[in-house]
Design a protein around this motif. Structure first.
Motif, PDB file in Angstrom:
ATOM      1  N   LEU A  47      -8.340  15.173  -1.377  1.00 42.39           N
ATOM      2  CA  LEU A  47      -7.876  14.268  -0.820  1.00 42.39           C
ATOM      3  C   LEU A  47      -6.822  13.720  -1.322  1.00 42.39           C
ATOM      4  O   LEU A  47      -5.123  13.179  -1.151  1.00 42.39           O
ATOM      5  N   THR A  48      -7.112  12.413  -2.388  1.00 41.22           N
ATOM      6  CA  THR A  48      -6.687  11.926  -3.137  1.00 41.22           C
ATOM      7  C   THR A  48      -4.685  13.124  -3.814  1.00 41.22           C
ATOM      8  O   THR A  48      -4.267  12.177  -3.917  1.00 41.22           O
ATOM      9  N   VAL A  49      -5.194  14.155  -4.243  1.00 38.87           N
ATOM     10  CA  VAL A  49      -4.036  14.685  -4.886  1.00 38.87           C
ATOM     11  C   VAL A  49      -2.924  14.706  -4.080  1.00 38.87           C
ATOM     12  O   VAL A  49      -2.085  15.221  -4.058  1.00 38.87           O
ATOM     13  N   ILE A  50      -3.651  15.472  -2.510  1.00 38.59           N
ATOM     14  CA  ILE A  50      -2.326  16.343  -1.278  1.00 38.59           C
ATOM     15  C   ILE A  50      -2.006  14.569  -1.554  1.00 38.59           C
ATOM     16  O   ILE A  50      -1.022  14.607  -0.496  1.00 38.59           O
ATOM     17  N   ALA A  51      -2.601  13.823  -0.792  1.00 34.99           N
ATOM     18  CA  ALA A  51      -2.584  12.474  -0.093  1.00 34.99           C
ATOM     19  C   ALA A  51      -1.243  11.742  -1.033  1.00 34.99           C
ATOM     20  O   ALA A  51      -0.830  11.090  -0.418  1.00 34.99           O
ATOM     21  N   HIS A  52      -2.299  11.572  -1.779  1.00 36.18           N
ATOM     22  CA  HIS A  52      -1.356  10.335  -2.980  1.00 36.18           C
ATOM     23  C   HIS A  52       0.298  10.562  -2.510  1.00 36.18           C
ATOM     24  O   HIS A  52       1.054   9.161  -1.807  1.00 36.18           O
ATOM     25  N   PRO A  53       0.923  11.344  -2.313  1.00 33.90           N
ATOM     26  CA  PRO A  53       2.513  11.471  -2.628  1.00 33.90           C
ATOM     27  C   PRO A  53       3.352  11.089  -1.518  1.00 33.90           C
ATOM     28  O   PRO A  53       3.983  10.337  -1.928  1.00 33.90           O
ATOM     29  N   ILE A  54       2.399  11.355  -0.329  1.00 33.86           N
ATOM     30  CA  ILE A  54       2.448  11.141   1.066  1.00 33.86           C
ATOM     31  C   ILE A  54       2.679   9.812   1.462  1.00 33.86           C
ATOM     32  O   ILE A  54       3.732   8.401   2.020  1.00 33.86           O
ATOM     33  N   CYS A  55       1.796   8.890   1.034  1.00 33.84           N
ATOM     34  CA  CYS A  55       1.651   7.504   1.020  1.00 33.84           C
ATOM     35  C   CYS A  55       1.875   6.709  -0.016  1.00 33.84           C
ATOM     36  O   CYS A  55       2.063   5.315   0.781  1.00 33.84           O
ATOM     37  N   ILE A  56       2.364   7.151  -1.034  1.00 35.60           N
ATOM     38  CA  ILE A  56       3.490   6.468  -1.795  1.00 35.60           C
ATOM     39  C   ILE A  56       4.340   6.128  -1.087  1.00 35.60           C
ATOM     40  O   ILE A  56       5.131   5.092  -0.866  1.00 35.60           O
ATOM     41  N   ALA A  57       5.083   7.477  -0.353  1.00 33.68           N
ATOM     42  CA  ALA A  57       6.319   7.356   0.752  1.00 33.68           C
ATOM     43  C   ALA A  57       6.246   6.155   1.559  1.00 33.68           C
ATOM     44  O   ALA A  57       7.236   5.143   1.914  1.00 33.68           O
ATOM     45  N   ILE A  58       4.743   6.253   2.053  1.00 36.06           N
ATOM     46  CA  ILE A  58       4.908   5.316   3.159  1.00 36.06           C
ATOM     47  C   ILE A  58       4.849   4.486   2.562  1.00 36.06           C
ATOM     48  O   ILE A  58       5.605   3.060   3.520  1.00 36.06           O
ATOM     49  N   VAL A  59       4.741   3.623   1.812  1.00 32.74           N
ATOM     50  CA  VAL A  59       4.615   2.413   1.374  1.00 32.74           C
ATOM     51  C   VAL A  59       5.950   1.990   0.477  1.00 32.74           C
ATOM     52  O   VAL A  59       6.337   0.960   1.323  1.00 32.74           O
ATOM     53  N   TRP A  60       6.089   2.940  -0.656  1.00 32.30           N
ATOM     54  CA  TRP A  60       7.802   2.420  -0.930  1.00 32.30           C
ATOM     55  C   TRP A  60       9.063   2.490   0.022  1.00 32.30           C
ATOM     56  O   TRP A  60       9.714   1.728  -0.017  1.00 32.30           O
ATOM     57  N   VAL A  61       9.115   3.531   0.836  1.00 30.00           N
ATOM     58  CA  VAL A  61      10.199   3.116   1.526  1.00 30.00           C
ATOM     59  C   VAL A  61      10.582   1.880   2.140  1.00 30.00           C
ATOM     60  O   VAL A  61      11.452   1.620   2.283  1.00 30.00           O
ATOM     61  N   PRO A  62       9.877   1.352   2.839  1.00 33.50           N
ATOM     62  CA  PRO A  62       9.885   0.574   4.259  1.00 33.50           C
ATOM     63  C   PRO A  62      10.440  -0.794   2.808  1.00 33.50           C
ATOM     64  O   PRO A  62      11.303  -1.603   3.186  1.00 33.50           O
ATOM     65  N   CYS A  63       9.871  -0.754   1.754  1.00 34.90           N
ATOM     66  CA  CYS A  63       9.670  -1.806   0.335  1.00 34.90           C
ATOM     67  C   CYS A  63      11.451  -1.837   0.239  1.00 34.90           C
ATOM     68  O   CYS A  63      12.097  -2.669  -0.537  1.00 34.90           O
ATOM     69  N   VAL A  64      11.666  -0.702  -0.095  1.00 34.70           N
ATOM     70  CA  VAL A  64      13.254  -0.800  -0.778  1.00 34.70           C
ATOM     71  C   VAL A  64      14.486  -0.641   0.702  1.00 34.70           C
ATOM     72  O   VAL A  64      14.948  -1.475   0.070  1.00 34.70           O
ATOM     73  N   LEU A  65      13.602   0.108   1.307  1.00 37.44           N
ATOM     74  CA  LEU A  65      14.795  -0.624   2.101  1.00 37.44           C
ATOM     75  C   LEU A  65      15.091  -1.976   2.784  1.00 37.44           C
ATOM     76  O   LEU A  65      15.839  -3.048   3.028  1.00 37.44           O
ATOM     77  N   ILE A  66      13.967  -2.686   2.705  1.00 39.19           N
ATOM     78  CA  ILE A  66      13.569  -4.559   2.940  1.00 39.19           C
ATOM     79  C   ILE A  66      14.368  -4.459   2.101  1.00 39.19           C
ATOM     80  O   ILE A  66      15.103  -5.910   2.070  1.00 39.19           O
ATOM     81  N   GLY A  67      14.802  -4.420   0.658  1.00 43.03           N
ATOM     82  CA  GLY A  67      15.178  -5.004  -0.532  1.00 43.03           C
ATOM     83  C   GLY A  67      16.541  -4.896   0.166  1.00 43.03           C
ATOM     84  O   GLY A  67      17.468  -6.304  -0.613  1.00 43.03           O
TER      85      GLY A  67
END
Lengths: 533, 83
Positions: free
Chosen positions: A296-316
């Protein structure tokens, strides 16, 4: 709560602060519960008796890698640099972190499970037949983990003060109006360190895993809520598309990568390799119940990174547009430039009208920060106990209970030191501090990769690689942080990240010295390269 | 199959360097400028790649070796049972 939300005219409501207090109280309760599940053995304290399942492992590893750097640092860096920050860190990390979990993490877990290692240093000592290697590696790993800890503590300090600004104008006055009356950094840092210390003290790595699972869910959900609330703000036009349009009118360059060089962008690929050498991740890998737990870690990690980083980068990026348009007020640094690290907090404070949601968002940001701090505190305690105390005093000198106690009190010492350093360095850039820490760990990647996949690597090669990494890292760090040769701009060498050269030097020294020295003993090679493979 | 996964990972790494729309804002996709939207897609593709790796390149033999009954694992199992 209803009474608290109705502040007198001219006063700031305390609701968001109460939400945070309740959240921290809940974490203390979680510490008490996981403390009751603690089996009392050092194995349970350090690696949770290898009992962690797929979901908790994923939450632990993801929560550990998403730090103050990912939330506060990314939004702050995007404020200054624009959308390129996502490609620099998040998309590279999505590809490379999972690759590391797959090719390094599972293999190290296998050795830990089969041969009984609890720490990274134990593995390297056995792999290279050298106790001295551990004594060399320990201070270097500690030296690199501490800046990472500071990233978390400083981020917490940067978030709480702007969001609570105006609550206590007489008790906590400040020259900047945007910060006046807010909980000061010394107090927020003290409370956050205290809460993390409490639940780590009570239940060790199992407690940290429980807290991670809970806190990772909290920061992902609240992060999405923050994103929706901010993007719906009238000041940005009420939608993501209109917010982007707003930025294109006021700070259009932030929507491209015009400020980034091609080589600069490319050489960031080395930075995510750092996860292969994070001692706190190593410890989490060892908690896994089985190899399948990693899937689960190997597959879900890239997708969850996107879920966290996209909002943060856009907010910045949006914060940058609003600031340029004169809509968003930002605290200023002594040189008159806006304090980028506060971009996320200032957006929450000024664009989210609900005090309750502001409090939840503050709790969510702190959840991300705390879910990394606990692992880092834990791993330092574990390394000190197993790699220094047991190594020097012998395996039978202390009882299991005494070992847990030694680890706990060492963690207390580390928390005190980290808190003091964070106070002294609180004006440092969270992003830049994090990058120097990642650079050091990433440059040790050739060592762990060779230890796992190259039979010919030798003890002398390992020493050469570590010492070369240390020397070149210190040289570049001195150039950037002490001499400040690049001023406020990111320090580059021939337009590339310094990690490129440190990584190269580390690899060359490892290979050259290994080939020039006598091959390792056959018994060692047989032990670490099982014929069953 | 492992070689195909490695080749796909290298190809994906090469596609990370999207110099062809370095200075472009448009097209805007889901409210994001193209330079960001492309990298979000990249993240999703990375997840897909590792799904294939798990499916077709899983280290079964290493897993069996790790789970093997060494004296250390026997001790571990008996401790867990006692608990």
């Amino acid at each position: 709560m209803a009474i608290l939300s109705q502040a007198a005219p001219g006063e700031t409501s305390l609701v968001s602060l109460w939400v945070l207090i309740v959240y921290l109280g809940f974490l203390l309760g979680l510490g008490v519960i996981s403390g009751r599940l603690f089996r009392g053995t050092s194995k349970d304290y350090f690696v949770a008796s290898h009992s962690i399942g797929p979901f908790m492992l994923f939450m632990s590893i993801f929560g550990t890698t998403m730090t103050g750097f990912a939330l506060v640092g990314s939004s702050g860096k995007a404020f200054g640099l624009g959308i390129g920050v996502y490609g620099l860190m998040a998309s590279w990390s999505g590809l490379i972190h999972s690759a590391v979990f797959f090719i390094i993490g599972i293999r190290l877990w296998a050795f830990g499970k089969r041969l009984g290692f609890v720490t990274q240093i134990q593995f390297f000592r056995e792999r290279f037949d050298s106790k001295e290697l551990g004594y060399l590696l320990f201070p270097i790993l500690v030296m690199l983990v501490i800046p990472y800890l500071l990233v978390g503590v400083i981020s917490a300090m940067k978030v709480v003060q702007p969001i609570t600004a105006g609550m206590f104008p007489e008790t906590f006055p400040h020259a900047s109006k945007a910060l006046s009356g807010g909980i000061p950094p010394w107090l927020s840092g003290l409370v956050i360190c205290g809460v993390v210390l409490f639940y780590v003290f009570k239940g060790g790595i199992r407690s940290a895993a429980f807290a991670h699972t809970f806190q990772t869910m909290v920061f992902m959900v609240t992060g999405l809520i923050a994103f929706l609330m901010i993007s719906n703000s009238d000041k940005l036009g009420g939608s993501v598309a209109s917010a982007t349009e707003f930025v294109s009118q006021h700070a259009g360059e932030k929507l491209t990568r015009g400020g980034l060089g091609q080589l600069h962008f490319l050489t960031y690929l080395f930075i995510p390799l750092s996860v292969a050498m994070f001692p706190h991740l190593f410890q989490h890998w060892l908690t896994a119940k089985s190899a399948k737990t990693f899937k689960l870690t190997v597959i879900a990690h890239p997708i969850c990174i996107a879920i966290v980083w996209v909002p943060c980068v856009l907010i910045g990026v949006w914060a940058s547009g609003l600031h340029e348009a004169g809509v968003l007020k930002m605290p200023l640094l002594p040189d008159g430039s806006p304090a980028e690290n506060t971009a996320l907090a200032m957006m929450v404070k000024q664009l989210v009208s609900s005090e309750l949601l502001s409090g939840l968002l503050m709790a969510g940001i702190l959840a991300a920060i705390m879910s990394s701090l606990d692992s880092q505190f834990m791993c330092l305690g574990t390394m000190f106990t197993n790699d220094i105390v047991v190594s020097i005093a012998g395996p039978n000198r202390f009882s299991d209970r005494q070992l847990v106690s030694i680890s706990r009190w060492f963690i207390v010492g580390i928390v005190v030191v980290s808190y003091g350093l964070a106070l002294a360095l609180q004006k440092s850039s969270v992003f830049d501090l994090g990058i120097w820490c990642f650079t050091g760990f990433a440059s040790l990647f050739p060592l762990v990769f060779a230890a796992l996949y190259w039979k010919r690597v030798t003890k002398a090669g390992a020493f050469a690689s570590i010492l070369t990494t240390l020397g070149v890292w210190l040289y570049f760090f001195y150039q950037d942080i002490i001499l400040e040769v690049s001023g406020k701009a990111e320090y580059l060498v021939a337009e590339m990240m310094p990690v490129t050269f440190i990584f190269l030097a580390s690899t060359v020294s490892l290979v050259a010295v290994s080939l020039a020295t006598r091959p390792p003993a056959a018994s060692t090679v047989d032990r670490f390269f099982p014929t069953a493979e | 199959m492992s070689k195909l996964i490695i080749a796909a990972a290298i190809l994906l790494a090469l596609l990370h360097q999207d110099f062809w729309w370095w200075n472009d804002v448009e097209p805007i996709i889901l409210g994001m400028p193209i330079g960001l939207a492309y990298h979000v897609l990249f993240s999703l593709l990375a997840g897909g790649l590792w799904l294939l790796a798990i499916r077709y390149a899983w280290p079964h033999k290493l897993e069996e070796w790790a789970e093997g009954q060494t004296q250390h694992n026997v001790d571990e199992d008996s401790k867990t049972t006692e608990d």
